[in-house]
Design a protein around this motif. Structure first.
Motif, PDB file in Angstrom:
ATOM      1  N   ASN A 283     -34.267  82.567  50.005  1.00 36.19           N
ATOM      2  CA  ASN A 283     -32.910  82.094  50.249  1.00 36.19           C
ATOM      3  C   ASN A 283     -31.908  83.217  50.024  1.00 36.19           C
ATOM      4  O   ASN A 283     -32.303  84.375  49.829  1.00 36.19           O
ATOM      5  CB  ASN A 283     -32.605  80.880  49.361  1.00 36.19           C
ATOM      6  N   ALA A 284     -30.634  82.888  50.043  1.00 35.02           N
ATOM      7  CA  ALA A 284     -29.569  83.888  49.951  1.00 35.02           C
ATOM      8  C   ALA A 284     -29.169  84.122  48.494  1.00 35.02           C
ATOM      9  O   ALA A 284     -28.764  83.183  47.796  1.00 35.02           O
ATOM     10  CB  ALA A 284     -28.360  83.434  50.754  1.00 35.02           C
ATOM     11  N   ARG A 285     -29.260  85.360  48.054  1.00 34.79           N
ATOM     12  CA  ARG A 285     -28.903  85.684  46.674  1.00 34.79           C
ATOM     13  C   ARG A 285     -27.413  85.505  46.428  1.00 34.79           C
ATOM     14  O   ARG A 285     -26.986  85.241  45.294  1.00 34.79           O
ATOM     15  CB  ARG A 285     -29.339  87.116  46.347  1.00 34.79           C
ATOM     16  N   ALA A 286     -26.605  85.626  47.478  1.00 26.25           N
ATOM     17  CA  ALA A 286     -25.162  85.429  47.326  1.00 26.25           C
ATOM     18  C   ALA A 286     -24.823  83.986  46.973  1.00 26.25           C
ATOM     19  O   ALA A 286     -23.790  83.719  46.356  1.00 26.25           O
ATOM     20  CB  ALA A 286     -24.442  85.837  48.611  1.00 26.25           C
ATOM     21  N   VAL A 287     -25.690  83.063  47.358  1.00 22.18           N
ATOM     22  CA  VAL A 287     -25.476  81.642  47.046  1.00 22.18           C
ATOM     23  C   VAL A 287     -26.080  81.301  45.691  1.00 22.18           C
ATOM     24  O   VAL A 287     -25.485  80.579  44.897  1.00 22.18           O
ATOM     25  CB  VAL A 287     -26.071  80.748  48.153  1.00 22.18           C
ATOM     26  N   TYR A 288     -27.288  81.803  45.425  1.00 16.56           N
ATOM     27  CA  TYR A 288     -27.931  81.601  44.119  1.00 16.56           C
ATOM     28  C   TYR A 288     -28.633  82.891  43.724  1.00 16.56           C
ATOM     29  O   TYR A 288     -29.551  83.349  44.409  1.00 16.56           O
ATOM     30  CB  TYR A 288     -28.909  80.428  44.159  1.00 16.56           C
ATOM     31  N   ASP A 289     -28.196  83.468  42.616  1.00 18.46           N
ATOM     32  CA  ASP A 289     -28.685  84.777  42.181  1.00 18.46           C
ATOM     33  C   ASP A 289     -30.049  84.634  41.513  1.00 18.46           C
ATOM     34  O   ASP A 289     -30.153  84.351  40.316  1.00 18.46           O
ATOM     35  CB  ASP A 289     -27.677  85.406  41.216  1.00 18.46           C
ATOM     36  N   HIS A 290     -31.087  84.825  42.303  1.00 20.47           N
ATOM     37  CA  HIS A 290     -32.469  84.758  41.838  1.00 20.47           C
ATOM     38  C   HIS A 290     -33.192  85.972  42.410  1.00 20.47           C
ATOM     39  O   HIS A 290     -32.965  86.325  43.579  1.00 20.47           O
ATOM     40  CB  HIS A 290     -33.126  83.461  42.309  1.00 20.47           C
TER      41      HIS A 290
ATOM     42  N   ARG B  88     -35.991  86.394  43.656  1.00 24.12           N
ATOM     43  CA  ARG B  88     -36.776  86.122  44.853  1.00 24.12           C
ATOM     44  C   ARG B  88     -35.894  85.906  46.083  1.00 24.12           C
ATOM     45  O   ARG B  88     -36.385  85.907  47.212  1.00 24.12           O
ATOM     46  CB  ARG B  88     -37.655  84.887  44.630  1.00 24.12           C
ATOM     47  N   ASN B  89     -34.599  85.717  45.880  1.00 25.18           N
ATOM     48  CA  ASN B  89     -33.692  85.564  47.010  1.00 25.18           C
ATOM     49  C   ASN B  89     -33.241  86.934  47.503  1.00 25.18           C
ATOM     50  O   ASN B  89     -33.389  87.947  46.826  1.00 25.18           O
ATOM     51  CB  ASN B  89     -32.508  84.677  46.625  1.00 25.18           C
ATOM     52  N   ARG B  90     -32.709  86.957  48.724  1.00 20.03           N
ATOM     53  CA  ARG B  90     -32.422  88.225  49.379  1.00 20.03           C
ATOM     54  C   ARG B  90     -30.923  88.484  49.464  1.00 20.03           C
ATOM     55  O   ARG B  90     -30.120  87.566  49.649  1.00 20.03           O
ATOM     56  CB  ARG B  90     -33.039  88.246  50.790  1.00 20.03           C
TER      57      ARG B  90
ATOM     58  N   ILE C 239     -30.503  90.847  54.413  1.00 13.89           N
ATOM     59  CA  ILE C 239     -30.511  89.865  55.507  1.00 13.89           C
ATOM     60  C   ILE C 239     -29.918  90.496  56.767  1.00 13.89           C
ATOM     61  O   ILE C 239     -30.443  90.323  57.872  1.00 13.89           O
ATOM     62  CB  ILE C 239     -29.744  88.600  55.093  1.00 13.89           C
ATOM     63  N   ARG C 240     -28.834  91.251  56.593  1.00 13.65           N
ATOM     64  CA  ARG C 240     -28.252  91.938  57.761  1.00 13.65           C
ATOM     65  C   ARG C 240     -29.234  92.944  58.350  1.00 13.65           C
ATOM     66  O   ARG C 240     -29.394  93.038  59.573  1.00 13.65           O
ATOM     67  CB  ARG C 240     -26.967  92.671  57.359  1.00 13.65           C
ATOM     68  N   ALA C 241     -29.902  93.699  57.484  1.00 10.13           N
ATOM     69  CA  ALA C 241     -30.822  94.736  57.956  1.00 10.13           C
ATOM     70  C   ALA C 241     -31.985  94.125  58.732  1.00 10.13           C
ATOM     71  O   ALA C 241     -32.392  94.642  59.786  1.00 10.13           O
ATOM     72  CB  ALA C 241     -31.344  95.551  56.771  1.00 10.13           C
ATOM     73  N   ILE C 242     -32.526  93.023  58.240  1.00  9.38           N
ATOM     74  CA  ILE C 242     -33.664  92.410  58.926  1.00  9.38           C
ATOM     75  C   ILE C 242     -33.220  91.813  60.259  1.00  9.38           C
ATOM     76  O   ILE C 242     -33.934  91.861  61.257  1.00  9.38           O
ATOM     77  CB  ILE C 242     -34.352  91.366  58.012  1.00  9.38           C
TER      78      ILE C 242
END
Length: 350
Positions: free
Chosen positions: A206-213, A215-217, A222-225
């Motif tokens: 999931n998105a690290r900006a939404v939940y800082d974990h 395992r999140n990205r 996300i932009r690079a991929i």
């Protein structure tokens, strides 16, 4: 909450969601199957039955699951190939995009072999071609810790991609194995995206900006991929959705990740993955059925009410997308169309 209609959709919206779902190639991009020699055949086949009943076209299954080297990996690959071959009326091993389309057309459970790590190749780059010949089509470069290729997301050193790792990525590109970076450390992730000629994926994150974990990205990852044509497959697994609050994260909590990523890189770079360990979830589903008083207890609930870690209820994600205002074409892309595009690039259009 109505467990049969957890999002409170109108009959019209539910019909729209069902129509979009029925038309889509539905790909669950991370799933741990249930192949154990001690299990009775009907229990083993339950995984296929759940996929078929739930309308899930394809699952990317963690095969091999073992992290004990090449010999055990080959045994596991062979066992899973037998598992599929002896249930040919229900299942198909997906080696090509045509196999995915065939699974959809024939209503069978399509299985992709996608190990979560590279222990199966040990430190031998030539093993990439060998495991491809046994059916591997997606391969995660690292799990949570360091290996010959690079660092996992829990390694404090955060080292980058090794020289061996670069050779492995070249071989994966050559043979047609999708590079999966779900558990990689930040530096290894960035360098692997750059090194791969083909699109990479986060098969379940999931998105690290939404939940800082860990395992999140990050947004940069996300932009690079996305810039290279890849996909991030968001997961309802509560641990990666939000901090534990005594119960599983609701479906609406996943929506925050979905809308963030869509706003960041567009619908065409989003997919879905449940990250179900089928062996564990089968037990949990049975336990909740036998002990309904425990429904909602955090110890027994890793997934939102309405999905409940049950592939037979996968269609609820189409309902969530309708609720969020996505069109039928966008829903089809998120449910599996975007991943088909990646597979066509990596595997070839056949």
């Amino acid at each position: 909450m109505d467990r049969d209609n957890p999002l409170g959709l109108s009959p019209t919206d539910r019909a729209t969601a069902k129509a979009a779902y029925d038309d889509a190639v539905v790909i669950d991009c991370s799933n741990v199957g249930i192949v154990d020699p001690w299990l009775d055949r009907p229990i083993q086949e339950q995984f296929f039955d759940k996929m078929i009943q739930g309308g899930v076209t394809v699952s990317n299954v963690t095969v091999p699951h073992s992290s004990s080297g090449a010999v055990n990996a080959v045994k596991e690959l062979r066992a899973h190939r037998t598992w599929i071959a002896t249930a040919a009326d229900k299942a198909i091993l997906c080696l090509t995009v045509d196999d995915i389309r065939r699974a959809k057309r024939e209503g069978r459970a399509g299985i992709i072999f996608g190990p979560q790590g590279t222990d199966l190749i040990e430190d031998v780059v030539e093993m990439v071609g060998f495991v491809h010949s046994l059916g591997v089509r997606i391969m995660q470069l690292t799990y949570n810790t360091r290996n010959y290729i690079g660092d996992g997301c829990l390694e404090p050193g955060n080292a980058g991609l090794s020289l061996f790792g670069r050779d492995v990525i070249r071989a994966m590109n050559e043979y047609g194995i999708v590079v999966d970076l779900s558990h990689c450390g930040d530096r290894t992730t960035a360098e692997a995206i750059e090194a791969s000629a083909n699109p990479s994926i986060f098969s379940h994150a999931n998105a690290r900006a939404v939940y800082d974990h860990p395992r999140n990205r990050t947004d940069d990852q996300i932009r690079a991929i996305a810039e290279k044509g890849g996909v991030i497959c968001l997961t309802p697994y509560s641990t990666f959705v939000r901090e534990r609050t005594g119960s599983a994260a609701p479906l609406d909590a996943l929506a925050a990740h979905l809308d963030h990523v869509v706003n960041l890189v567009g619908v065409e770079h989003v997919g879905l993955a449940t990250d179900i360990n089928e062996n564990n979830e089968t037990r949990r589903i049975w336990h909740r059925h036998e002990h309904p008083d425990l429904v909602g207890d955090a110890r027994h609930h890793n997934y939102p009410v309405g999905f409940d870690g049950d592939l037979r209820k996968y269609g609820v994600f189409s309902e969530l997308l309708v609720k969020l205002g996505y069109t039928s074409d966008q829903i089809g892309a998120i449910l599996g169309g975007n991943l088909v595009r990646v597979f066509e690039t990596a595997w070839g259009k056949r």
